[in-house]
Motif scaffolding. Structure first.
Motif, PDB file in Angstrom:
ATOM      1  N   VAL A  25       0.833  -1.200   0.000  1.00  0.00           N
ATOM      2  CA  VAL A  25       0.000   0.000   0.000  1.00  0.00           C
ATOM      3  C   VAL A  25       0.870   1.253   0.000  1.00  0.00           C
ATOM      4  CG1 VAL A  25      -1.568   1.361   1.443  1.00  0.00           C
ATOM      5  CG2 VAL A  25      -2.031  -1.057   1.041  1.00  0.00           C
ATOM      6  N   GLY A  26       1.950   1.242   0.771  1.00  0.00           N
ATOM      7  CA  GLY A  26       2.851   2.381   0.810  1.00  0.00           C
ATOM      8  C   GLY A  26       3.466   2.676  -0.543  1.00  0.00           C
ATOM      9  N   ARG A  27       3.812   1.623  -1.273  1.00  0.00           N
ATOM     10  CA  ARG A  27       4.366   1.801  -2.627  1.00  0.00           C
ATOM     11  C   ARG A  27       3.341   2.457  -3.537  1.00  0.00           C
ATOM     12  NH1 ARG A  27       5.468  -3.864  -4.427  1.00  0.00           N
ATOM     13  NH2 ARG A  27       5.682  -2.833  -6.445  1.00  0.00           N
ATOM     14  N   TYR A  28       2.086   1.987  -3.440  1.00  0.00           N
ATOM     15  CA  TYR A  28       1.039   2.544  -4.300  1.00  0.00           C
ATOM     16  C   TYR A  28       0.789   4.017  -3.967  1.00  0.00           C
ATOM     17  CZ  TYR A  28      -3.396   3.254  -6.668  1.00  0.00           C
ATOM     18  OH  TYR A  28      -4.391   3.747  -7.481  1.00  0.00           O
ATOM     19  N   VAL A  29       0.750   4.332  -2.676  1.00  0.00           N
ATOM     20  CA  VAL A  29       0.532   5.723  -2.266  1.00  0.00           C
ATOM     21  C   VAL A  29       1.640   6.608  -2.823  1.00  0.00           C
ATOM     22  CG1 VAL A  29       0.476   7.296  -0.291  1.00  0.00           C
ATOM     23  CG2 VAL A  29      -0.805   5.149  -0.207  1.00  0.00           C
ATOM     24  N   THR A  30       2.883   6.130  -2.724  1.00  0.00           N
ATOM     25  CA  THR A  30       4.021   6.908  -3.220  1.00  0.00           C
ATOM     26  C   THR A  30       3.984   7.052  -4.740  1.00  0.00           C
ATOM     27  OG1 THR A  30       5.391   6.143  -1.376  1.00  0.00           O
ATOM     28  CG2 THR A  30       6.540   7.036  -3.297  1.00  0.00           C
ATOM     29  N   ASP A  31       3.708   5.934  -5.438  1.00  0.00           N
ATOM     30  CA  ASP A  31       3.754   5.932  -6.899  1.00  0.00           C
ATOM     31  C   ASP A  31       2.565   6.651  -7.541  1.00  0.00           C
ATOM     32  OD1 ASP A  31       6.017   4.428  -6.601  1.00  0.00           O
ATOM     33  OD2 ASP A  31       5.117   2.528  -7.245  1.00  0.00           O
ATOM     34  N   ALA A  32       1.363   6.414  -6.999  1.00  0.00           N
ATOM     35  CA  ALA A  32       0.159   6.854  -7.704  1.00  0.00           C
ATOM     36  C   ALA A  32      -0.621   7.962  -7.013  1.00  0.00           C
ATOM     37  CB  ALA A  32      -0.765   5.641  -7.921  1.00  0.00           C
ATOM     38  N   ILE A  33      -0.689   7.951  -5.695  1.00  0.00           N
ATOM     39  CA  ILE A  33      -1.588   8.882  -5.010  1.00  0.00           C
ATOM     40  C   ILE A  33      -0.920  10.221  -4.695  1.00  0.00           C
ATOM     41  CG2 ILE A  33      -2.967   9.263  -2.935  1.00  0.00           C
ATOM     42  CD1 ILE A  33      -3.710   6.377  -2.922  1.00  0.00           C
ATOM     43  N   GLU A  34       0.321  10.188  -4.207  1.00  0.00           N
ATOM     44  CA  GLU A  34       0.980  11.442  -3.823  1.00  0.00           C
ATOM     45  C   GLU A  34       1.106  12.443  -4.974  1.00  0.00           C
ATOM     46  OE1 GLU A  34       4.660  10.719  -1.858  1.00  0.00           O
ATOM     47  OE2 GLU A  34       3.717   9.974  -0.013  1.00  0.00           O
ATOM     48  N   PRO A  35       1.333  11.990  -6.242  1.00  0.00           N
ATOM     49  CA  PRO A  35       1.439  12.977  -7.331  1.00  0.00           C
ATOM     50  C   PRO A  35       0.102  13.613  -7.715  1.00  0.00           C
ATOM     51  CG  PRO A  35       2.613  10.937  -7.868  1.00  0.00           C
ATOM     52  CD  PRO A  35       1.766  10.638  -6.676  1.00  0.00           C
ATOM     53  N   MET A  36      -1.023  13.082  -7.209  1.00  0.00           N
ATOM     54  CA  MET A  36      -2.337  13.601  -7.590  1.00  0.00           C
ATOM     55  C   MET A  36      -2.593  14.972  -6.963  1.00  0.00           C
ATOM     56  SD  MET A  36      -4.789  10.289  -6.991  1.00  0.00           S
ATOM     57  CE  MET A  36      -4.597   8.763  -7.916  1.00  0.00           C
ATOM     58  N   ASP A  37      -3.565  15.685  -7.526  1.00  0.00           N
ATOM     59  CA  ASP A  37      -4.101  16.865  -6.869  1.00  0.00           C
ATOM     60  C   ASP A  37      -4.568  16.437  -5.480  1.00  0.00           C
ATOM     61  OD1 ASP A  37      -5.459  19.687  -7.082  1.00  0.00           O
ATOM     62  OD2 ASP A  37      -7.014  18.334  -6.358  1.00  0.00           O
ATOM     63  N   ARG A  38      -4.360  17.292  -4.494  1.00  0.00           N
ATOM     64  CA  ARG A  38      -4.598  16.896  -3.101  1.00  0.00           C
ATOM     65  C   ARG A  38      -6.038  16.447  -2.846  1.00  0.00           C
ATOM     66  NH1 ARG A  38      -1.436  16.867   0.990  1.00  0.00           N
ATOM     67  NH2 ARG A  38      -2.231  16.840   3.129  1.00  0.00           N
ATOM     68  N   SER A  39      -7.030  17.138  -3.393  1.00  0.00           N
ATOM     69  CA  SER A  39      -8.421  16.755  -3.164  1.00  0.00           C
ATOM     70  C   SER A  39      -8.725  15.402  -3.800  1.00  0.00           C
ATOM     71  CB  SER A  39      -9.374  17.822  -3.706  1.00  0.00           C
ATOM     72  OG  SER A  39      -9.196  17.994  -5.100  1.00  0.00           O
ATOM     73  N   THR A  40      -8.169  15.147  -5.001  1.00  0.00           N
ATOM     74  CA  THR A  40      -8.359  13.852  -5.660  1.00  0.00           C
ATOM     75  C   THR A  40      -7.688  12.746  -4.863  1.00  0.00           C
ATOM     76  OG1 THR A  40      -8.391  14.953  -7.810  1.00  0.00           O
ATOM     77  CG2 THR A  40      -8.051  12.577  -7.817  1.00  0.00           C
ATOM     78  N   ALA A  41      -6.510  13.038  -4.333  1.00  0.00           N
ATOM     79  CA  ALA A  41      -5.776  12.047  -3.543  1.00  0.00           C
ATOM     80  C   ALA A  41      -6.562  11.640  -2.300  1.00  0.00           C
ATOM     81  CB  ALA A  41      -4.414  12.600  -3.152  1.00  0.00           C
ATOM     82  N   LYS A  42      -7.180  12.610  -1.639  1.00  0.00           N
ATOM     83  CA  LYS A  42      -7.969  12.307  -0.441  1.00  0.00           C
ATOM     84  C   LYS A  42      -9.162  11.430  -0.784  1.00  0.00           C
ATOM     85  CE  LYS A  42      -6.746  16.310   2.411  1.00  0.00           C
ATOM     86  NZ  LYS A  42      -7.256  17.554   3.068  1.00  0.00           N
ATOM     87  N   LYS A  43      -9.832  11.709  -1.910  1.00  0.00           N
ATOM     88  CA  LYS A  43     -10.959  10.881  -2.341  1.00  0.00           C
ATOM     89  C   LYS A  43     -10.504   9.454  -2.618  1.00  0.00           C
ATOM     90  CE  LYS A  43     -13.912  14.382  -4.521  1.00  0.00           C
ATOM     91  NZ  LYS A  43     -14.526  14.819  -5.797  1.00  0.00           N
ATOM     92  N   HIS A  44      -9.323   9.327  -3.224  1.00  0.00           N
ATOM     93  CA  HIS A  44      -8.776   8.013  -3.559  1.00  0.00           C
ATOM     94  C   HIS A  44      -8.523   7.203  -2.292  1.00  0.00           C
ATOM     95  CE1 HIS A  44      -7.446   5.223  -6.426  1.00  0.00           C
ATOM     96  NE2 HIS A  44      -6.152   5.490  -6.459  1.00  0.00           N
ATOM     97  N   LEU A  45      -7.902   7.819  -1.303  1.00  0.00           N
ATOM     98  CA  LEU A  45      -7.635   7.130  -0.034  1.00  0.00           C
ATOM     99  C   LEU A  45      -8.928   6.759   0.682  1.00  0.00           C
ATOM    100  CD1 LEU A  45      -4.583   9.107   1.412  1.00  0.00           C
ATOM    101  CD2 LEU A  45      -4.622   6.696   0.759  1.00  0.00           C
ATOM    102  N   THR A  46      -9.895   7.649   0.661  1.00  0.00           N
ATOM    103  CA  THR A  46     -11.176   7.370   1.309  1.00  0.00           C
ATOM    104  C   THR A  46     -11.867   6.171   0.680  1.00  0.00           C
ATOM    105  OG1 THR A  46     -11.501   9.693   1.917  1.00  0.00           O
ATOM    106  CG2 THR A  46     -13.467   8.315   1.820  1.00  0.00           C
ATOM    107  N   ALA A  47     -11.855   6.104  -0.655  1.00  0.00           N
ATOM    108  CA  ALA A  47     -12.497   4.990  -1.357  1.00  0.00           C
ATOM    109  C   ALA A  47     -11.834   3.666  -1.010  1.00  0.00           C
ATOM    110  CB  ALA A  47     -12.440   5.233  -2.870  1.00  0.00           C
ATOM    111  N   LEU A  48     -10.509   3.636  -0.971  1.00  0.00           N
ATOM    112  CA  LEU A  48      -9.790   2.389  -0.701  1.00  0.00           C
ATOM    113  C   LEU A  48      -9.915   1.968   0.762  1.00  0.00           C
ATOM    114  CD1 LEU A  48      -6.709   3.119  -2.952  1.00  0.00           C
ATOM    115  CD2 LEU A  48      -8.422   1.343  -3.314  1.00  0.00           C
ATOM    116  N   ARG A  49      -9.926   2.935   1.672  1.00  0.00           N
ATOM    117  CA  ARG A  49     -10.130   2.593   3.090  1.00  0.00           C
ATOM    118  C   ARG A  49     -11.512   1.981   3.300  1.00  0.00           C
ATOM    119  NH1 ARG A  49      -7.893   8.405   4.907  1.00  0.00           N
ATOM    120  NH2 ARG A  49      -5.658   7.946   4.986  1.00  0.00           N
TER     121      ARG A  49
END
Length: 460
Positions: free
Chosen positions: A190-214
């Motif tokens: 999960v940490g690899r995915y967050v680093t590779d895919a989520i952190e480069p996103m716009d911050r609001s999109t990144a938060k939605k992504h984390l919320t959906a997966l949680r």
């Protein structure tokens, strides 16, 4: 006097200090359940309040299954694929393992018997079927294997459902490229995915992504598809917990604070008073003009505006019965400048007719209207796209933001504005968040009527 049944504990059965869900199987459907007269499911908790909460969801799922069987949409177990049977065995063993936690050492349990039965079924299979059964039995399935069941269970609005589906499937595609199956997902992956895919996103999109997966992982854990402990409907050892985004920037760069905003006066004047674009179908003109004015003078969300029923417009109020959150259900005074629109759109209609009848047959009315409005504002050059931003900083939601801004500038109380637009009260502020029941009808009407649309720009 006959003793009344305790409805609060309906379908609940306590076995070895663990609560189970139990419901009778209709006679005509017992063949789908191996001839059993009752269906049981381990709720995996000894707390009666938590059991009742989980019971309600399981009951809805089970009754839905009964309806599908009755309609012929669910086949009998004999026709299931090897992969489906492997998944069923895995889920059954998760339930039995928790049920037998208190068995005496050395005692033959139902779990032991079930393991032997599952192994025997695997032995009877050959080739590809055996491999698929073994993989499913071990839980080695794609990440999105249970996605549709999850989305059906949480029952979100169509737009949010599609958004969550896309976000989970994006993670599933990454896992497929990395050769990862469901049991392989740990904190490191999960940490690899967050680093590779989520952190480069716009911050609001990144938060939605984390919320959906949680949320998806909470469901997988609750249903026993992945290992973990659940407390209060949340997986307390989920690999997604603590995967927050870094927020340690000290320096603010240009553009860091650029977020979606309210319309400016000039932009709203263009949308309200400019000639209708020639390139657009004229049949959309009235619905765009009406919906924009309603949102600007009530602060209502797009979906709230376009899905109103005639019966929800009464007593000089918009009586909103559904929405994004619990706070979305509210009554909003009809602004005097909207009365012509309301009278025109309710005339000669039945209570269940839509105020915006032209959108009633659309599969997703909000999305359909949103796309039309986007074409409209872009045709009028009301657009604000910034480098690094996926969406324009102005859209239909900017009308809601404009109402909130206009009400604030008119000196209206924050708490009253929140009640009108359906924002949750601040529970940390005891006086207004806990002890009050909201603004009065007079306060809400005064707030709405304090907002005025801008006048047309002067010619020349």
């Amino acid at each position: 006097m006959p003793r009344q049944r305790n409805s609060a504990r309906r379908h609940l059965e306590l076995k070895r200090r663990v609560w189970w869900f139990k419901i009778g199987v209709p006679v005509a459907m017992r063949g789908h359940f191996g001839g059993k007269t009752h269906y049981r499911e381990n709720l995996q908790t000894g707390d009666i309040r938590e059991a009742m909460a989980r019971r309600d969801q399981v009951e809805r799922d089970t009754r839905s299954l009964f309806r599908q069987i009755e309609a012929g949409k669910v086949v009998s177990a004999a026709t299931l694929s090897a992969r489906e049977r492997g998944t069923i065995w895995r889920e059954a063993l998760v339930d039995l393992r928790h049920a037998d936690d208190h068995a005496e050492e050395g005692e033959l349990t139902a779990y032991d018997v079930a393991v032997s039965a599952a192994e025997e079924e695997a032995e009877r299979l050959r080739g590809k079927d055996r491999k698929e059964f073994a993989a499913a039995f071990a839980g080695k399935v794609p990440i999105d294997e249970h996605l549709e069941t999850y989305l059906k269970a949480i029952k979100l609005a169509d737009k949010t459902t599609n958004e969550r589906r896309g976000l989970v499937k994006r993670f599933a595609r990454w896992c497929d490229q990395e050769g990862l199956k469901l049991p392989d997902i740990n904190r490191r992956a999960v940490g690899r995915y967050v680093t590779d895919a989520i952190e480069p996103m716009d911050r609001s999109t990144a938060k939605k992504h984390l919320t959906a997966l949680r949320g998806y992982w909470d469901y997988l854990t609750l249903r026993g598809h992945v290992d973990g402990k659940v407390v209060g409907g949340r997986a307390i050892d989920s690999p997604w917990l603590g995967q927050t985004l870094p927020d340690n920037k000290r320096r603010i760069e240009r553009g860091d604070n650029e977020t979606e905003r309210a319309f400016t006066t000039k932009e709203l004047q263009a949308l309200l008073y400019t000639d209708y674009p020639e390139e657009m179908d004229t049949e959309f003109r009235q619905q765009i003009e009406d919906a924009l004015r309603i949102s600007c003078l009530t602060g209502m969300r797009l979906a709230e505006v376009v899905t109103l029923w005639v019966e929800e417009v009464h007593d000089d109020l918009f009586d909103i019965q559904q929405g994004k959150t619990i706070s979305a259900a509210r009554r909003v005074p009809i602004h005097p400048d909207l009365k012509e629109i309301v009278e025109r759109r309710t005339k000669d209609k039945t209570p269940k007719d839509w105020l915006f009848h032209e959108l009633a047959k659309e599969r997703d009315p909000g999305d359909t209207f949103g796309k039309r409005f986007k074409r409209y504002r872009k045709s009028l050059r009301v657009n604000d796209v910034r480098e690094g931003k996926r969406r324009s900083l102005v859209n239909f939601h900017s009308a809601r933001k404009w109402f909130i801004t206009a009400a604030r500038h008119a000196g209206q109380p924050l708490e009253t504005i929140k009640d009108i637009v359906g924002h949750k009260p601040n529970k940390k502020e005891i006086t207004f968040g806990v002890y009050t029941k909201g603004a009065s009808a007079e306060q809400m009407r005064a707030c709405v009527e304090a907002v005025k649309l801008p006048q047309p720009p002067l010619a020349g």
